[in-house]
Design a protein around this motif. Sequence first.
Motif, short mmCIF file in Angstrom:
data_model
loop_
_atom_site.label_atom_id
_atom_site.label_comp_id
_atom_site.label_asym_id
_atom_site.label_seq_id
_atom_site.Cartn_x
_atom_site.Cartn_y
_atom_site.Cartn_z
N LEU A 77 0.92 -1.17 -0.11
CA LEU A 77 -0.04 -0.20 -0.07
C LEU A 77 0.80 1.21 -0.12
CD1 LEU A 77 -2.60 -1.16 2.67
CD2 LEU A 77 -2.97 -1.21 0.01
N ASP A 78 1.68 1.39 -1.04
CA ASP A 78 2.77 2.47 -1.18
C ASP A 78 2.01 3.91 -0.90
OD1 ASP A 78 4.60 0.65 -1.36
OD2 ASP A 78 4.49 0.56 -3.69
N SER A 79 0.84 4.15 -1.34
CA SER A 79 0.52 5.57 -1.36
C SER A 79 -0.33 5.64 -0.35
CB SER A 79 -0.52 5.61 -2.53
OG SER A 79 -1.69 4.81 -2.41
N ALA A 80 -0.40 4.88 1.07
CA ALA A 80 -0.96 5.12 2.29
C ALA A 80 -0.25 6.31 3.09
CB ALA A 80 -0.77 3.84 3.12
N SER A 81 -1.01 7.04 3.96
CA SER A 81 -0.58 8.17 4.59
C SER A 81 -0.87 7.75 6.10
CB SER A 81 -1.19 9.29 4.10
OG SER A 81 -2.57 9.54 4.07
N LEU A 82 -0.08 8.50 6.82
CA LEU A 82 0.15 8.42 8.14
C LEU A 82 -0.20 9.65 8.79
CD1 LEU A 82 0.38 6.72 10.98
CD2 LEU A 82 2.89 7.34 10.68
N SER A 83 -1.05 9.77 9.68
CA SER A 83 -1.41 10.98 10.45
C SER A 83 -1.41 10.58 11.95
CB SER A 83 -2.83 11.65 10.07
OG SER A 83 -3.26 12.56 11.02
#
Length: 136
Positions: A77-83
Amino acid sequence: MLQKLKERRGEMLLTGAFKLLLGCAAIALVISVGAVLFQSNKLAAMAGDVARHIEIVGQVDSSADQAFQRLKTTSNLDSASLSIDANYSAGGTRIQFGDPFTVTVSYTGKIGIGGFLSLPIPLHSSVVGRSEQYWK
């Protein structure tokens, strides 16, 4: 029914082919929805792992980002983002013992049937954790 099979006008052939086409499209849609649900499950696992890492370390630093990058590559899931939403103490990245924080991982999945239909589905997974580290 037997009488229709004996007729040779071709109507049965066209309706049968159409039903087969619709059945194949339905199966493809079910597989595509299953893949998005599987991706959502991966996001929940990633958020839980990152939250557990932050709970143990007690701060949001480069090691949390490295853990997230490693999880992204292993789960494809290379385009996943973390917040990360936290109440930081004096250190800037430190979270005091018992203070809650929220880890949110976001990804855009796609539901589609071959190349004909592609609908983007926003996926989010949030996990709440509490720091286990006491900072003086």
